[in-house]
Scaffold this motif. Structure first.
Motif, short mmCIF file in Angstrom:
data_model
loop_
_atom_site.label_atom_id
_atom_site.label_comp_id
_atom_site.label_asym_id
_atom_site.label_seq_id
_atom_site.Cartn_x
_atom_site.Cartn_y
_atom_site.Cartn_z
N LYS A 135 -4.21 6.49 4.61
CA LYS A 135 -4.26 5.23 3.86
C LYS A 135 -2.93 4.94 3.16
O LYS A 135 -2.34 3.87 3.30
CB LYS A 135 -5.38 5.29 2.79
CG LYS A 135 -6.77 5.53 3.35
CD LYS A 135 -7.81 5.44 2.27
CE LYS A 135 -7.68 6.51 1.20
NZ LYS A 135 -7.91 7.87 1.70
N SER A 136 -2.49 5.93 2.37
CA SER A 136 -1.25 5.71 1.61
C SER A 136 -0.08 5.48 2.54
O SER A 136 0.79 4.65 2.26
CB SER A 136 -0.96 6.92 0.72
OG SER A 136 -1.98 7.08 -0.23
N THR A 137 -0.06 6.20 3.64
CA THR A 137 1.04 6.03 4.58
C THR A 137 1.04 4.61 5.12
O THR A 137 2.09 3.96 5.18
CB THR A 137 0.90 7.05 5.73
OG1 THR A 137 0.79 8.35 5.16
CG2 THR A 137 2.08 6.98 6.66
N ALA A 159 -2.76 -2.30 -3.22
CA ALA A 159 -3.14 -1.49 -4.37
C ALA A 159 -3.64 -0.15 -3.87
O ALA A 159 -4.70 -0.06 -3.26
CB ALA A 159 -4.23 -2.20 -5.18
N ASP A 160 -2.84 0.93 -4.12
CA ASP A 160 -3.17 2.25 -3.61
C ASP A 160 -3.95 3.02 -4.66
O ASP A 160 -3.38 3.58 -5.59
CB ASP A 160 -1.88 2.99 -3.23
CG ASP A 160 -2.17 4.31 -2.51
OD1 ASP A 160 -3.34 4.74 -2.50
OD2 ASP A 160 -1.22 4.91 -1.98
N GLU A 161 -5.24 3.04 -4.55
CA GLU A 161 -6.14 3.71 -5.50
C GLU A 161 -5.74 3.44 -6.95
O GLU A 161 -5.46 4.37 -7.68
CB GLU A 161 -6.15 5.21 -5.22
CG GLU A 161 -6.50 5.52 -3.79
CD GLU A 161 -6.82 6.99 -3.59
OE1 GLU A 161 -7.43 7.56 -4.49
OE2 GLU A 161 -6.45 7.53 -2.53
N PRO A 162 -5.69 2.21 -7.35
CA PRO A 162 -5.17 1.90 -8.68
C PRO A 162 -6.04 2.46 -9.79
O PRO A 162 -5.58 2.54 -10.93
CB PRO A 162 -5.16 0.37 -8.70
CG PRO A 162 -6.18 -0.03 -7.71
CD PRO A 162 -6.16 1.01 -6.64
MG LIG Z 1 -3.21 8.36 -0.77
#
Ligand SMILES: [Mg+2]
Ligand SMILES: Nc1ncnc2c1ncn2[C@@H]1O[C@H](COP(=O)(O)OP(=O)(O)OP(=O)(O)O)[C@@H](O)[C@H]1O
Ligand SMILES: Nc1ncnc2c1ncn2[C@@H]1O[C@H](COP(=O)(O)OP(=O)(O)OP(=O)(O)O)[C@@H](O)[C@H]1O
Ligand SMILES: [Mg+2]
Lengths: 254, 272, 308, 322, 520
Positions: free
Chosen positions: C42-44, C163-166
């Motif tokens: 996901k983050s990538t 929004a990465d796991e905000p």
């Molecule tokens: Mg991540």
């Protein structure tokens, strides 16, 4: 409100514990009660969930329970006796899975070494236990040879859970141990905790601000707020009929 | 295990060559460094491949001996420093409290002395010679290293893996040895290379001021100091040892950097 | 034309394949949730949208188009312009995302330009206390800091907010407030939202569409309620059934069995096959192509046979 | 109030350090072989002459009495009398201080002005795995050339060939600032070479540490240009370790100044101390080292304050995180 | 001594006139500022009292402001200075006729009272120089301008001893009324007066307007910069900020080669290096004279001169080589023996594997000399360990205790202006400084005293030769080689006068004659 003492024999008892931190320069120290007259007990084989907002004193409670911090006043008993002078006597009997996934593992040790460490401390043979434990927490055998920086945050926390479980301790503290994990792993871990608990009968202090996770694993629940335990109840009772007004608010947010 | 990068490997190779060079001198290769073999101040030629010095001694065996003296002296000194600093820095950093206060105060006292003054005093008190040079380098490099090791140890001591080890019942030696030490090892290694160059410089500075190793023994500092006064009349006197000294320190630094990058794998990020 | 379009993106870290041919489309004004196990990429993928990948990351193939522009093929100045015009980012660590040495007001002003009214922007994220602008980040609570970060990301009214796991680092109580702010602001500005999250119920509640990642690919993609309510991919089904909060007391949840894959190169077949109850022979050897099941786009050879 | 407490704490620990330095230097000076008598009076001196000298400078008393007396006079601002020049040490130190101070300040300025940009540049351009071979070699080279070598070389070259800068002809600042500066540039440059390297390295490390911080990623994500990010976010966040390093560098420069002053024949504190050690001029050595230590301690207090200002999280006045 | 020389000595320095390395060009105008650099400031707890000055650097400095009754010429002949002339009615009587036009720099005329007072003050002082003056019986004045000195017994070096700074004429009136303290103030009849001094930094002198010699001093101002580091002095010469500098490196000529207008000259001196063998330490390795003789034999003075001093020094006996009447070092008993003799002597003494430590100070060329000694003695199977210290540590070790604790040490003597003068130091009871390590030898003392009484001539040379031979056999202090002084000056800035050979270590002896060509 103080904690009740269940009928079963307690592995851990906190009796009217107060922890006061002093900080700041001499002569102008700030005093802060991180725990105020807290009484709790964890029965053998039981999981006590500890919930509360950030800064309410959950981590401090866990440190006191682990004997890492001497209370300012009050008594702590592990297995019926006060903490021994030398921690060593308790080696392997209590473990912890701590809050910060980033720093939970020694970056200079391979995963396998980290998991094997509590055994090494006890002088026990390692054998296949490491591989087995890694399997239990959902990690391939090959992870044993990795360094922590090669893992994702979730993978790291699984490793520290494996490490905590490897000695089959009597008592484990989980301080926000699953908060950083994704749901499916959370369930894996929570199931694992439950299974291993059923198998080995350890007791646990399960700290989390996630009421869902706590409900899933805890037999009883204690709610903390600014250093005080405001309510202690059986999980079923708590989730259906919270007594304290603060507990009610917490449940609403779920 | 990650490998060192190419530059660091080059540095390592240079150091190895120097060590072989120094060992060769012990084995007598190149000739007797103290023997007067020819006319004074001759440029390089057969019989004296790096020229002769102001006493008609061949520079080749002298440079070889000098490399050995300097490397050995500074390495031993740095090992002593590293051992002392690591011990005190880690204990002070981990334990905190009065012990920490005491160690830090002592270190600060040493730190407040300009290194070369400290070295001169030590050399004057102990009488010049290898022991004095060694002690000077150690005293000159201890403060910074202890400080940095302590700072690193403080940070490491608060990490969860240290707490976990304590909870597992690990004894102090294990906690310090397996958890704190390896995680400050990068600091020690980097500071060690820094100390090594400081050591070589202090040794040279002492020789420069006349407190260094005893004649006729050669060290790079002594050779450069003597050579410096013949810069025009006999440039080969400073060229040989000077180049070797620069190469040695450079190699040590490059290896140190590489070591640090390897010990402390850091992610880099571009700004674009 | 969609605002964001990721096509067959492959990203490798040294020795690890993080994205193994991911596809994703985000249309204007759409709220898309990106879910999946830890390590699924996901983050990538989120970082790849803005070419914000860390140094060791290498693109092995595929492309990312933002507003029609190929992000990976632009010159540095072009990427910067693209980020300024079209993109906003919010990350997991709220306090860490703010410069610790600068007062909040000053940081906002740096983004907004001189003379802008910082307080207006703070009020938009429900930070009415004037002291906030004068505070340093470490003096704020996590929730407040994250709202400041949101304000900064939204200051330029980007077309797409990633929004990465905000809220992963926040208390459950504060989570809701922050999410409310994010969604409200996005709705006001017509901003599309790519929300990376673990919180499936919340995603189901708030997003239009959801993309489920597994083994570096988006394995299912479609309207949020459909995907999470009636999954067409076995993995989505397993994932949806394993949220602890969803369980009744005493009931045992069944997590996805087995372990998530660790790829070093392209997966020969379906990455989920080793853990999949329905896996057939070809699932192990043949990479699945997208198929349409109901409103969902699914990467599964046996997509039609899943029953949630 | 908090500030006051901080100051009193610092003052106390500084006093403890100075006291430690005073004990150490006093002991070291007295442990040095080669008595003051043979040195100061020469080989022909008679026993009476030696005794008379000892009485005159109180050197015949028990050592701890001497120490107590010395400490008392120093506390009163009197650093004693030089046995060689028979002049008050304090006045001579004061006269020489500006030379060393100017030299060190110039060197610090050079190291910051050259080292910081170099460090930032190499960090921002760094490749994975440490990289930047050229930068690493360059900064390595700086620490590889001892200043006595470089100093001798510079002295020689610049005196041999008219390159526009004078060596060996020091002029007081008050007499002719321009010429003074012209004579100080080279020694300062020699002195700063090492410091530039160390500064560059420290800066590089600090910047690389900052580069991976989320707020930098956030700034990149906002589309800021590298130069903008460096200027607004990186410099200040990377400053703390660099500024702290300046404390170390000061200590180092005081030591290096000693050699550079010697090589360039500048009448500074460093050469004064060296000569005094050579002649066992006790009062001078003691006062000189105490002065160096004092400067160093004050410098570090200033640096602590500065770091506090630079990073509000560490600041003396910063509130506690709640 | 033995051994082969590896390089022929470079021979004597070229002279421009007999006895002179350089002669100032009188045709040049006088005036201007003369910038000098020297390696060390004079600094002693005794201050600047000329009578107590005991090192050459202090003599050199004080000679700018103070003058003696007589002085030495380029050939070591005694020449008039404050005394216009003198008579010696008998071998024990000296009558000095003082110049009438001499004033101290404060303007007061010098009188016979100053001369008598200075003598009496010196004889009553703790000065080492008392011994060099011989046994003075009385000093009386005979009118305002005549002073008569009577000795108890004849003493040939008397006039030469009078030519050195400790015998300077002091302003006794001012000293007696305490208006001047000679320890802190330089008030003499010399060509220069002190204008400014910063310890270890610089001296500034300006011309003494009251100076008696017409047209002197030539330069108006004298700036003396103290530069301990040789490189700094070389630099100052090269860039012209110094017109003249003293150098320590015997190879400085090479260093300055090609630096256009700089001329490097080597001034021979009567100073010489010697090796001390401590016979007084408990269990001394040198108690047996055979061991000492073996060392003396094994030492190769020629090699020391050629290698350690780059051919600039000369082997010397107890009487400094270069002084008229000095004995020939080649004629010494040890010079005719070889390595085998040395080995035999060691074997006889049972000291075949002799090992000892040689204590030296780190100032060049002492370490070079020590290393050549080490190589020399290795030929005879003697192992020498060199222990190098700073000068203070060294003098503490050598002079600090009695009995002294060192094995062997290296140092040098100023050779003075008469061959008999320095021989006195071979009598420890008279010298004082070496009682800690040297055992008195009665025969040697008797020979030294006898040589002192012998009037100049063949008989004296014979007496001195006997001293040399006896000292050579005694070998507690073994003379090595003379110690050259290197001086460099800028020919475009300065026309100096320099003797070829100097007796009192005074490079600045003729500085009042030096003409400044241009001022920097
Ligand atoms: Mg991540
Ligand atoms: N070592 C310490 N010194 C001073 N104060 C402390 C210390 N440790 C904790 N505190 C304070 O005690 C209080 C309780 O902290 P604690 O870490 O136990 O809370 P928590 O419930 O675990 O919070 P979180 O959910 O954020 O982990 C906080 O106000 C904290 O600032
Ligand atoms: N810097 C890196 N170097 C090497 N491998 C990495 C790096 N960052 C991530 N990875 C690997 O890439 C894969 C995808 O990681 P990513 O961070 O994108 O997952 P994620 O879905 O965001 O996980 P999480 O929910 O834990 O944040 C993982 O296997 C991870 O181990
Ligand atoms: Mg906590």
């Amino acid at each position: 409100m103080t904690g009740d003492t269940p009928g079963a024999e307690a592995i851990l008892e906190l009796d009217d514990v107060t922890v006061t931190f002093t900080a700041g320069p001499p002569l102008r120290r700030i005093r802060l009660d991180a725990m105020r007259h807290v009484s709790l007990s964890v029965a053998k084989g039981e999981t006590l969930g500890l919930v509360g907002e950030s800064g309410s004193g959950k981590t401090t409670t866990s440190r006191v329970a682990l004997g890492l911090h001497r209370p300012t006043s009050g008594a702590v008993r592990f297995d019926g006796r006060p903490f021994p002078r030398r921690r060593r006597e308790l080696a392997g009997r209590m473990q912890a899975v701590l809050q910060h996934p980033h720093w939970s593992l020694n970056p200079r040790m391979r995963v396998g070494q980290s998991v094997a460490e509590p055994l090494a401390v006890l002088g026990r043979p390692v054998g296949d236990l490491v591989t087995e434990m890694l399997g239990h927490v959902g990690l391939e055998e090959s992870f044993a040879a990795r360094y922590p920086h090669e893992l994702s945050g979730g993978q790291r926390q699984r490793v520290s859970i494996a490490r905590a479980l490897v000695t089959r301790p009597d008592f484990i503290v989980f301080d926000e141990a699953v908060s950083a994990l994704d749901v499916s792993v959370q369930v894996q871990i929570l199931n694992l905790v439950k299974d291993l608990q059923a198998e080995y009968g350890f007791s646990a202090l399960f700290i989390s601000h996630d009421l869902g996770a706590v409900r899933y694993v805890a037999d009883r629940i204690a709610v903390m707020r600014s250093g005080e335990v405001v309510e202690t109840a059986d999980t079923a009772t708590f989730y259906t009929a919270p007594a304290h007004e603060y507990s009610q608010r917490l449940l609403e947010a779920l | 295990m990650k490998r060192l990068d190419r530059l660091s490997l080059g540095g390592l190779a240079c150091l190895l060559v120097l060590v072989v060079f120094a060992l060769g001198s012990l084995a007598g290769a190149g000739g007797d460094p103290d023997a007067i073999v020819g006319p004074r101040l001759r440029p390089p030629g057969p019989g004296w491949w790096l020229g002769t010095d102001n006493l008609g001694r061949s520079m080749l065996p002298r440079v070889m001996e000098g490399v050995g003296t300097t490397l050995l002296l500074s390495s031993i000194a740095v090992l002593v420093t590293a051992a002392v600093s690591a011990t005190f820095g880690i204990i002070a950093g981990y334990r905190g409290g009065y012990l920490n206060e005491l160690v830090m105060r002592l270190v600060e006292v040493l730190y407040s002395f300009p290194a070369i003054v400290l070295a001169i005093l030590v050399a004057a008190v102990l009488g010049p010679g290898q022991v004095a040079a060694l002690a000077s380098i150690v005293l000159a490099t201890i403060p910074l290293m202890t400080r940095l090791v302590r700072a690193a140890a403080v940070a490491v001591s608060q990490r969860d893996y240290v707490t976990s080890a304590v909870i597992s019942g690990a004894r102090l030696p294990r906690v310090l040895g397996r958890h704190v030490l390896p995680n400050v090892a990068g600091t020690i290694a980097v500071q060690g290379t820094y100390a090594l160059s400081v050591g070589i410089a202090v040794e040279g500075g002492l020789s420069f001021l006349g407190f260094g190793v005893q004649p006729p023994q050669a060290s790079l500092g002594v050779l450069i100091q003597r050579g410096g006064t013949y810069m025009i009349a006999a440039p080969w006197l400073i060229l040989g040892p000077g180049v070797v000294l620069v190469v040695a320190i450079l190699a040590i630094n490059v290896v140190g950097d590489g070591l640090r990058d390897q010990l402390e794998p850091r992610e880099t990020r571009s700004l674009t | 034309m969609s605002l964001l379009s990721v096509r067959n993106l492959v990203i490798d870290y040294a020795g690890t394949r993080a994205l193994d041919g991911a596809d994703l489309e985000v249309a204007h004004g759409e709220k898309v949730g990106l879910v999946g196990e830890s390590g699924s990429g996901k983050s990538t993928l989120g970082s790849a949208v803005g070419r914000l990948l860390p140094r060791p990351a290498r693109r092995g193939g595929g492309e990312v188009l933002v507003a029609g522009e190929p992000v990976f093929d632009l010159p540095p100045a072009g990427v910067r312009r693209l980020r300024r015009r079209h993109l906003g980012f919010v990350f997991q660590d709220p306090i860490g995302s703010l410069d610790p040495t600068m007062r909040v007001g000053a940081q906002l002003r740096l983004v907004l330009g001189r003379g802008a009214d910082v307080n207006v922007h703070l009020e938009r994220v429900r930070l009415d206390d004037p002291r906030v602008a004068r505070a340093y980040p470490h003096q704020l609570s996590g929730g407040m800091a994250q709202r400041v970060a949101v304000a900064m990301a939204m200051a330029t009214s980007p077309e797409l907010l990633v929004a990465d796991e905000p809220t992963a680092a926040l208390d459950s109580q504060v989570r809701e407030e922050v999410l409310n702010v994010v969604f409200a602001l996005a709705a006001d500005a017509g901003t599309s939202l790519l929300w990376l999250s673990h919180d499936l119920p919340a995603v189901a509640r708030r997003c239009d569409r959801v993309a489920v990642m597994y083994g570096g690919r988006v394995v299912e993609h479609g309207p949020a309620r459909e995907v999470l309510g009636k999954p067409a991919h076995p993995y989505t089904a397993a994932l949806a059934g394993s949220a602890p909060a969803a369980a009744a007391h005493g009931a045992r949840l069944e997590p996805v069995p087995g372990r998530p894959p660790v790829l070093t190169g392209p997966s020969p077949g379906c990455a989920f096959a080793p853990r999949c109850a329905l896996a057939a022979d070809r699932c192990h050897h043949e990479r699945p192509d997208p198929v349409r099941v109901r409103d969902q786009e699914v990467l599964c050879h046996r997509a039609g046979e899943v029953t949630a | 109030m908090r500030l006051l407490m901080w100051w009193s704490g610092r003052a106390l620990s500084s006093a403890a350090t100075l006291l430690g330095v005073s004990v150490l230097i006093f002991a070291a000076v007295r442990l040095m072989p080669g008595g003051f008598a043979e040195t100061v009076l020469g080989p022909f001196a008679t026993a009476e002459q030696k005794a008379e000298l000892a009485t005159r400078y109180g050197l015949d008393q028990p050592v701890f009495m001497q120490y107590g007396h010395w400490l008392g006079t120093v506390a009163g601002g009197d650093f004693g009398i030089s046995m060689i020049s028979r002049q008050p040490v304090g006045a001579e130190l004061l006269a020489r201080l500006p030379v060393t101070a100017e030299l060190s300040l110039l060197a610090v300025a050079v190291s910051v002005l050259a080292g910081v940009p170099l460090g930032v540049l190499t960090a921002v351009r760094a490749r994975p795995g440490g990289g930047g071979a050229a930068g690493r070699l360059l900064s390595g080279l700086g620490v590889s050339v001892p200043e006595f070598v470089l100093g001798s070389l510079v002295v020689f070259v610049f005196s041999r060939y008219a390159l526009g800068l004078e060596v060996g002809a020091w002029v007081p600042l008050t007499q002719d600032p321009a010429r003074n500066l012209a004579t100080m540039v080279l020694p300062a440059a020699v002195l700063s070479v090492f410091a530039v390297s160390v500064t560059a390295r420290t800066t590089r490390d600090a910047v690389m540490g900052v580069l991976v911080e989320p707020y930098v990623t956030a700034a990149v994500g906002r589309g800021e240009s590298p130069w903008f990010i460096v200027r607004h976010h990186i410099l200040r966040n990377a400053a703390a370790p660099v500024v702290t390093l300046l404390g170390t560098i000061t200590a180092y420069l005081l030591g290096g100044a000693l050699i550079v002053e010697h090589v360039f024949n500048l009448p500074g504190v460093g050469s004064y101390i060296v000569q005094a050690v050579g002649r066992r001029d006790y009062a001078v050595v003691q006062a000189g080292v105490l002065l160096a230590a004092g400067v160093f301690i004050v410098m570090n207090v200033v640096i602590d304050l500065l770091v506090g200002v630079l990073d509000p999280r560490l600041g003396v006045t910063a509130g506690r995180r709640s | 001594a033995t051994g082969t020389t590896t390089q022929p000595s470079t021979g004597p320095q070229a002279e421009v006139e007999p006895g002179y390395l350089a002669v100032a060009d009188d045709a040049l105008p006088s005036g201007g500022t003369l910038n000098l650099q020297v390696h060390i400031d004079s600094g002693a707890a005794t201050g600047y009292d000329p009578q107590l000055a005991d090192v050459a650097t202090t003599w050199q400095l004080l000679s700018l402001a103070y003058e003696t009754l007589v002085t030495v010429g380029p050939d070591f002949s005694v020449q008039p200075l404050l005394a216009e002339k003198w008579e010696t009615p008998s071998p024990t009587e000296y009558v000095f006729h003082l110049r009438e036009d001499v004033s101290f720099s404060n303007g007061r005329k010098m009188t016979a009272d100053d001369v008598v007072g200075s003598f009496e003050r010196l004889l009553a002082s703790k000065s080492v120089w008392r011994g060099q003056l011989g046994a003075v019986k009385s000093v009386t004045k005979d009118g305002d301008h005549t002073v008569k000195v009577t000795l108890k017994e004849p003493y040939t070096p008397f006039l030469a001893a009078l030519a050195n700074v400790p015998a300077a004429v002091l302003p006794m009136k001012e000293i007696n009324d305490k208006s001047v303290d000679p320890a802190t103030t330089l008030l003499g009849t010399g060509p220069y007066v002190v204008k400014d001094h910063r310890q270890d930094v610089s001296w500034t002198f300006k011309r003494n307007e009251k100076y008696w010699a017409k047209g002197k001093p030539a330069a108006d101002t004298l700036n003396i910069t103290i530069a301990p580091e040789e490189a700094a002095r070389v630099a100052a010469l090269q860039n012209g900020s110094a017109a003249l500098a003293t150098l320590g490196n015997v190879d400085s000529a090479g260093m300055l080669a090609g630096a256009g207008d700089v001329k490097v000259v080597t001034q021979a001196t009567t100073d010489f290096y010697y090796l001390m063998l401590n016979t007084k330490a408990p269990a001394s390795k040198f108690a047996d004279p055979k061991v000492r003789q073996a060392i003396a034999i094994a030492l190769d003075q020629r090699q020391i001169a050629d290698i350690a001093l780059g051919g600039k020094g000369e082997p010397s006996a107890v009487t400094p080589a270069g002084l008229p009447g000095a004995c020939d070092p080649a004629a010494l008993p040890s010079a005719s023996k070889g390595i085998d003799d040395a080995k035999r002597l060691l074997a006889e003494a049972g000291a075949q594997n002799l090992t000892f430590t040689l204590s030296i100070y780190s100032t060049q060329p002492a370490p070079a000399v020590a290393q050549v000694i080490q190589q020399n003695l290795q030929q005879a199977g003697i192992t020498v360990k060199i222990e190098q210290m700073d000068e203070a540590g060294w003098s503490g070790k050598v002079y600090g205790k009695a009995p002294a604790e060192f094995d062997a040490a290296l140092s040098w003597f100023a050779g003075y202006a008469d061959p008999g003068m320095v021989t006195k130091w071979w009598n420890p009871e008279e010298a004082g400084f070496n009682v800690g390590f040297m055992t008195p030898d009665k025969e040697l003392n008797a020979l030294i005293d006898a040589a002192g009484k012998e009037p100049a001539g063949a008989a004296r040379e014979k007496a001195l030769a006997a001293v040399c031979a006896k000292a050579d056999a005694d070998a507690q202090m073994i003379p090595l080689v003379t110690r050259p002084a290197t001086v460099a000056f800028r020919t475009d800035a300065l026309s100096p006068s320099l003797y070829s050979t100097e007796g009192y270590g005074n490079v600045l002896r003729l500085v009042a004659d030096a003409r400044v060509k241009k001022s920097q």
